[in-house]
Design a protein around this motif. Structure first.
Motif, short mmCIF file in Angstrom:
data_model
loop_
_atom_site.label_atom_id
_atom_site.label_comp_id
_atom_site.label_asym_id
_atom_site.label_seq_id
_atom_site.Cartn_x
_atom_site.Cartn_y
_atom_site.Cartn_z
N SER A 33 0.75 -1.07 0.13
CA SER A 33 0.04 0.49 -0.20
C SER A 33 0.79 1.31 0.04
N LEU A 34 1.94 1.57 0.97
CA LEU A 34 2.98 2.49 0.96
C LEU A 34 3.16 2.27 -0.69
N VAL A 35 4.17 1.54 -1.10
CA VAL A 35 4.87 1.33 -1.87
C VAL A 35 3.17 2.29 -3.13
N PHE A 36 2.67 1.49 -3.55
CA PHE A 36 1.28 2.26 -4.85
C PHE A 36 1.74 3.45 -4.32
N ALA A 37 0.28 4.11 -3.07
CA ALA A 37 0.07 4.99 -2.30
C ALA A 37 1.65 6.25 -3.50
N GLY A 38 3.05 5.96 -3.09
CA GLY A 38 3.72 6.65 -2.88
C GLY A 38 4.48 6.78 -4.29
N PHE A 39 4.22 5.65 -4.90
CA PHE A 39 4.49 5.84 -6.59
C PHE A 39 3.98 6.60 -7.09
N THR A 40 2.19 7.02 -7.25
CA THR A 40 1.67 7.54 -7.58
C THR A 40 1.85 8.90 -7.33
N SER A 41 1.84 8.96 -6.55
CA SER A 41 2.40 10.86 -5.76
C SER A 41 3.70 11.14 -6.78
N LEU A 42 5.01 10.25 -6.13
CA LEU A 42 6.38 10.15 -7.15
C LEU A 42 6.03 11.09 -8.60
N LEU A 43 4.98 10.17 -9.18
CA LEU A 43 4.81 10.70 -10.51
C LEU A 43 4.40 11.99 -10.82
N SER A 44 3.39 12.12 -9.55
CA SER A 44 3.09 13.92 -10.19
C SER A 44 3.85 14.62 -9.88
N ILE A 45 4.51 14.55 -9.31
CA ILE A 45 5.68 15.47 -8.27
C ILE A 45 6.69 15.90 -9.41
N LEU A 46 6.73 14.54 -10.34
CA LEU A 46 8.21 14.50 -11.20
C LEU A 46 7.67 15.57 -12.59
N GLN A 47 6.15 14.81 -12.25
CA GLN A 47 5.45 15.17 -13.61
C GLN A 47 5.62 17.45 -13.69
N VAL A 48 6.09 17.55 -12.83
CA VAL A 48 5.43 18.83 -12.61
C VAL A 48 7.58 19.11 -13.19
N VAL A 49 8.07 19.08 -12.50
CA VAL A 49 9.47 19.22 -13.21
C VAL A 49 9.50 19.24 -14.65
N SER A 50 8.97 17.90 -15.08
CA SER A 50 8.67 17.56 -16.32
C SER A 50 7.95 18.51 -17.31
N GLY A 51 7.20 18.89 -16.65
CA GLY A 51 6.62 20.01 -17.73
C GLY A 51 6.91 21.03 -17.41
N ALA A 52 7.92 21.66 -16.60
CA ALA A 52 8.39 22.98 -16.67
C ALA A 52 9.15 22.32 -17.96
N VAL A 53 10.23 21.80 -18.26
CA VAL A 53 11.23 21.30 -18.70
C VAL A 53 10.55 21.37 -20.56
N GLN A 54 9.94 20.51 -20.55
CA GLN A 54 9.16 20.85 -22.02
C GLN A 54 8.54 21.67 -22.57
N ASP A 55 8.34 22.63 -21.17
CA ASP A 55 8.06 24.32 -21.69
C ASP A 55 8.83 25.33 -21.96
N LYS A 56 10.17 24.82 -21.20
CA LYS A 56 11.16 25.74 -21.70
C LYS A 56 12.01 25.06 -22.75
N THR A 57 11.92 24.07 -23.07
CA THR A 57 12.88 23.27 -24.40
C THR A 57 12.62 23.43 -25.09
#
Length: 526
Positions: free
Chosen positions: A326-350
């Motif tokens: 349960s911790l793995v599933f809860a943490g993994f989806t949250s990790l993806l959402s956190i990194l999507q912020v960074v990835s989205g910003a990089v896509q916008d900039k580059t």
């Protein structure tokens, strides 16, 4: 230049599932029960509900309106709202990047413990096993003495993360969320149903819900409620803003936001019942009370207290596998959402593709994550970084977002119009008051209280030099990076010539047309 085709969710359901998956993270399972218990038990639910209504939902709506109106990750969104606000967007990106590199480590611990649960490998002393045998924890500092039992599961987590991120929104995040959220709910419901049948479980649940009414007179309890709601909702540091930017033009933002908010809070209450039912069992086995148990919140709850009771619980191995998965599933989806912020910003900039940005961002997070947190000093570094980036970095982001959007960009009225276009739940003066006055003042109190405590009392008994490097120094780096990245030129073709969809004007036209029809109809009937 050719128009950039931005990624999009497959539909409203896909967005809601993704947003709920992001909001339900590790903190829901191990933070909320402890915070509630330490701040008045059942009485805490009153300030919790007030904070939910006056800060959680209003700021969640604000994030949705910003992302959906300006169709970008935080830096470009704030730039489009007001060019002076772009550094705030990069602050949010930097905060998310830092959170991601240590958040993955806790998921790796949970993954390892899911395997350890099969044999209850921690034996009779879960505390000594976690800090000694498993982490080989050393004194505060920085070393390159890697711990294999942390390194390998952490590498697995990052490989899976990079793969999913490289697939983009619809083929990556959306598909993963559709699988992991139902699994998480099923596993945790099974844990709760089993837990409440154990000896002493009712005493544990009573300890969770029994109110200490005097706590309501303590301002610290109210600050704790607002602080927790803010962290729990993943608001005001880029996640929900980024996710909403992938919604279609005609989106019911307030309706979706309400579903996400209540889904998140419902899971928290469920987690509280499950956790305290098991703590009641542990207290009964040790002939003591829940109040006298140690490690009722945070890492201690998940990796010391819970393994201890698994060793004494009938079927503990199976429940352990369920809990840590349960911790793995809860943490993994949250990790993806956190990194999507960074990835989205990089896509916008580059102007990079989602695949390229996902791989580059994933690798750029993997390296420091492994170097800093899979070593013998990783647990102490994680503790300090987590405290400062959340209590200073994230809360600063929230305060600045509310103040700058409301009083510099003066965007609240048009964002209210945007929310009301096609909304099932319309916002009005009350929402504006919460966003412009109430929430900024309360979160500013949370920020000042937390910062002053760290300045005067330090944190966790760590040496001052260590706090200056891993704590205050980190906040300084985030600030410098935020300003520096704002001077970099955008390569995304539509970055500078963007015009937001005027859906609120369309909504006003439709409303006016309906009013004319109604008026003309009344005139003819008279």
């Amino acid at each position: 230049m050719a128009e950039v085709k931005r990624e999009a969710w497959g539909g409203r359901t896909a967005f809601i599932v993704a947003a709920v998956s992001s909001a339900i993270g590790l903190g829901n399972i191990w933070r909320f029960p402890g915070v509630a218990y330490e701040n008045g038990g059942g009485a805490f639910l009153i300030p919790y509900l007030v904070a939910f209504l006056t800060a959680g939902i209003p700021i969640l709506y604000l994030d949705y309106a910003l992302g959906h109106r300006y169709k970008a990750a935080p830096p470009l969104t704030f730039r489009r709202a007001d060019r002076r606000l772009e550094p705030l967007g990069w602050w949010q990106v930097a905060v998310c990047y830092v959170i991601a590199i240590y958040y993955a480590v806790v998921i790796a611990w949970a993954l390892a413990y899911a395997v350890y649960s099969l044999t209850l490998a921690w034996g009779d002393d879960a505390n000594a096993f976690f800090f000694g045998d498993y982490l080989s924890a050393a004194d505060p500092g920085f070393s390159l003495d890697f711990v294999a039992t942390v390194f390998w599961p952490l590498l697995i987590v990052w490989v899976l993360t990079v793969v999913v991120m490289s697939l983009g929104i619809r083929r990556g995040l959306e598909r993963v969320n559709r699988v992991t959220l139902p699994l998480l709910v099923v596993l945790f419901v099974a844990i709760v149903v089993y837990a409440i049948t154990l000896d002493g479980a009712i005493d544990g649940v009573n300890a969770f819900f029994t109110p200490s009414w005097s706590a309501l007179a303590d301002p610290a309890v109210w600050i704790a409620a607002y602080g927790h709601i803010f962290f729990s909702f993943s608001i005001a540091f880029g996640i929900m803003l980024t996710y909403s930017s992938y919604l279609g033009r005609k989106a019911d933002l307030t309706g979706s936001g309400t579903v996400v908010a209540f889904g998140n809070c419902s899971f928290e209450i469920l987690a509280g019942i499950g956790v305290f039912a098991t703590l009641g069992f542990l207290a009964a086995q040790q002939s003591t009370t829940v109040a006298e148990l140690e490690g009722i919140t945070g890492v201690g709850l998940a990796f010391v207290t819970f393994p201890t009771l698994l060793s004494q619980m009938p079927g503990g191995a199976v429940i352990g596998v369920f809990f840590f998965l349960s911790l793995v599933f809860a943490g993994f989806t949250s990790l993806l959402s956190i990194l999507q912020v960074v990835s989205g910003a990089v896509q916008d900039k580059t102007g990079w593709s989602p695949a390229k940005a996902g791989i580059v961002v994933g690798v750029a997070a993997t390296v420091p994550s492994i170097l800093l947190f899979s070593t013998t000093t990783g647990i102490n570094t994680l503790d300090v970084v987590d405290a400062f980036i959340n209590n200073i970095g994230v809360v600063t982001s929230a305060v600045l977002t509310l103040v700058l959007v409301a009083w510099v960009a003066r965007a609240v009225p048009r964002l209210a119009d945007h929310l009301n276009a096609g909304a099932t739940l319309r916002v009005g003066p009350l929402w504006k008051a919460m966003v412009m006055y109430v929430s900024p003042l309360i979160l500013a109190a949370v920020l000042v209280t937390g910062a002053w405590t760290y300045i005067t009392d330090g944190y966790g008994g760590f040496p001052q030099w260590f706090l200056l490097v891993a704590g205050w120094g980190l906040i300084g780096v985030v600030a410098i990076v935020s300003v520096a990245l704002s001077f970099q030129r955008y390569r995304r073709p539509d970055a500078e010539n963007f015009a937001p969809d005027d859906v609120e004007a369309l909504a006003r036209d439709v409303s006016a047309a309906r009013e004319r029809v109604r008026t003309e109809g009344n005139g003819r009937s008279s």
